[in-house]
Design an enzyme around this catalytic site. Structure first.
Site, short mmCIF file in Angstrom:
data_model
loop_
_atom_site.label_atom_id
_atom_site.label_comp_id
_atom_site.label_asym_id
_atom_site.label_seq_id
_atom_site.Cartn_x
_atom_site.Cartn_y
_atom_site.Cartn_z
N LYS A 1 28.82 75.25 49.49
CA LYS A 1 28.68 76.80 49.85
C LYS A 1 27.39 76.88 50.75
O LYS A 1 26.86 75.83 51.06
CB LYS A 1 28.17 77.38 48.25
CG LYS A 1 28.88 77.46 47.26
CD LYS A 1 28.31 78.17 46.16
CE LYS A 1 29.22 78.29 44.98
NZ LYS A 1 30.33 79.25 45.31
N ARG B 1 38.09 76.94 37.16
CA ARG B 1 39.34 76.86 36.63
C ARG B 1 39.75 75.44 36.36
O ARG B 1 40.53 75.06 35.21
CB ARG B 1 40.30 77.53 37.47
CG ARG B 1 40.42 76.91 39.03
CD ARG B 1 40.94 78.02 39.93
NE ARG B 1 40.04 78.98 40.44
CZ ARG B 1 40.29 79.77 41.50
NH1 ARG B 1 41.61 79.87 41.93
NH2 ARG B 1 39.38 80.39 42.05
#
Ligand code: BES
Ligand code: MN
Ligand code: ZN
Length: 502
Positions: A280, A354
């Site tokens: 990120k 996920r």
């Protein structure tokens, strides 16, 4: 904080502070009228000076009102009388508590819900007061010397009732609100702790500690070997990039009939999300310590259920891991095999939520659940779609969507349904595995939910994307404890402790 319900003649109540409301243009509420009469018109006389008009959230502290037993009288603006609703009411309670925290009162008696805000019954008005007060008095101080901490924090709040008629209902509301508040506070605290303290092991230890406090709660923690045994290849692939071992936290609350199908809550417990190899950007990356807020909300909801002694079977499942870039970390293009047997091509290692959730969802099948709800700070795209006011709600089940939507509304902790149509599923198709872990930029929150839907076909399921609501940024940066209130509301309804919300 301690809460009580009291009835009786307002002007004769002995309390360090009596809190009453004022509508705009100096219109007295019924309790204010009583105080005005008892003080022989002194209150309206003082108001003529023009220091308080009644705008929502403004306050004025008065001392030594003649004919009034309370040491202080705190007047709180409730806005326009015609527009008095739950929002202005909560704002008024919040303003009162914030001011009380700066005084030496330490306790107060509140009569702000008279008259009841528009369409809000007594139960909700009282519960909202408890929740708002608890929310306002929470302070994070674990890793700093809190110099601005109130010298005399508000420790006791009494809610005044005009007559004994509503007493039982109000007392129930206090009990429910206090339990919810405890769960919310725990979720906030876990969320606010930094990633170097709140590791997967720390979360697991906290859960085990809770298990020791309640007979009805049993906590079990699976380590990486146990997860490998279960073939949780997706979850373990995420934790491989970190030195902190992953944990799978299992919390069993047995308050219902033995054998009754449980509700299973699955929470994303990503204790720090750097993105992995798909690193990120640096700006605001610290906020990714909040990526375990789904897990914290599961733990907080279980605490609330324990405190309430709900007649329900409930299981919390929290996959906990870090997501860091390391030599062993997932690489874009890697393919892993999930516990379900389905293979996943990892196109972006930052779509790790996920990956840990899918194995926890597959694992949840063994409980023969009545219902599974997962809570996850899953996508930035959900924040783009819905902002920070409401969580995203995804489920193929219309009935369940209605039930969760209404519970959120009732709890003041909203979730808004998003589509989960087949049309979106093709976005996660790939030539190299059963599915990819990302579906491109378009509809990012929906394709993430589509991914999860492929692991939840065997039971009723809903997914709450709480990326926008779990914490606030900026000057008041901090965890919110959402959606513990929504979940507890649902559990209260499901266990029969409350009527389902209309
Ligand atoms: N934890 C983040 C989601 C997130 C981002 C929550 C910002 C709140 C604020 C999640 O693991 C993530 O990184 N998701 C990616 C998915 C993308 C790579 C498909 C995202 O939202 O950018
Ligand atoms: Mn991520
Ligand atoms: Zn994440």
């Amino acid at each position: 904080m301690e809460f009580k319900i009291k009835t009786g003649e307002l002007s004769r109540l002995k309390t360090p502070c009596l809190v009453i409301g004022l509508f705009e243009k100096r219109k007295l509420t019924a309790p204010a009228e009583q105080i005005d009469a008892a003080s022989d018109g002194r209150l309206s006389e003082l108001l003529k000076k023009g220091d308080l008009d009644g705008e929502a959230g403004r306050t004025l502290m008065l001392y030594d009102l003649p004919g009034v037993a309370a040491e202080r009288v705190l007047l709180v603006g409730c806005g326009k009388k015609k527009e008095f609703n739950r929002t202005t009411y909560r704002k008024a309670v919040a303003a009162a508590v914030a001011l009380l925290q700066q005084t030496h009162a330490g306790e107060a008696t509140m009569a702000l819900h008279v008259p009841l805000p528009d369409k809000t019954g007594l139960y909700l008005a009282v519960r909202d007061a408890v929740l708002t007060a608890e929310d306002k008095v929470y302070r994070y101080n674990r890793t700093k010397d809190d110099k601005q901490a109130p010298k005399t924090p508000l420790a006791r709040l009494t809610l005044w009732l005009a007559d004994k008629q509503g007493q039982a209902l109000a007392e129930r509301a206090v009990r429910h609100g206090a339990a919810m508040g405890t769960g919310i506070a725990l979720a906030k605290e876990l969320g606010n702790l930094p990633g170097n303290i709140c590791t997967p092991t720390y979360l697991a230890d906290k859960a085990v500690e809770l298990g020791g406090r309640f007979d009805a709660l049993e906590v079990e923690v699976l380590d990486e070997d146990a997860m490998a045994e279960l073939k949780m290849g997706a979850l373990l692939s995420v934790s491989r990039g970190s030195r902190q071992p992953a944990k799978l936290i299992l919390m069993h609350y047995r308050g219902g009939k033995p054998g009754a199908r449980p509700i299973v809550l699955v929470g994303k417990g990503l204790t720090f999300d750097a993105g992995g190899i798909s690193l990120k950007p640096a700006a605001e990356m610290d906020e990714m310590k909040y990526d375990m807020c789904g897990g914290a909300a599961v733990i907080g909801s279980l605490l609330a259920a324990c405190e309430l002694g709900l007649s329900i079977n409930l299981i919390g499942v929290v996959p906990a891991s870090e997501n860091l870039p390391d030599g062993a970390a997932n690489k874009p293009g890697d393919i892993v095999t999930s516990m379900s047997g389905q293979t996943i091509e990892i196109l972006n290692t930052d779509a790790e939520g996920r990956l840990i959730l899918c194995d926890a969802l597959t694992y949840s099948k063994r409980f023969d659940p009545a219902l599974v709800i997962d809570l996850a700070t899953l996508t930035g795209a959900c924040v783009v779609a819905l902002g920070k006011h409401t969580a995203g709600l995804f489920t193929p089940d219309d009935t369940l969507a209605g039930e969760i939507g209404r519970a959120g509304e009732q709890a003041g902790d909203r979730a808004w349904r998003m589509p989960l149509w087949e049309d979106y599923q093709t976005q996660i198709d790939t030539n190299f595995a059963d599915m990819a872990n990302t579906g491109g930029r378009d509809a990012g929150a929906i394709t993430a939910a589509c991914f999860l839907s492929r692991y939840t076909k065997d039971y009723r399921w809903a997914h709450l994307d709480i990326a926008g609501v779990a914490w606030v940024s900026g000057k008041d940066k901090g965890a919110t404890g959402r959606p513990v209130a929504l979940i507890t509301q649902l559990l209260l309804e499901r266990s029969g402790a409350l009527e389902p919300s209309a």
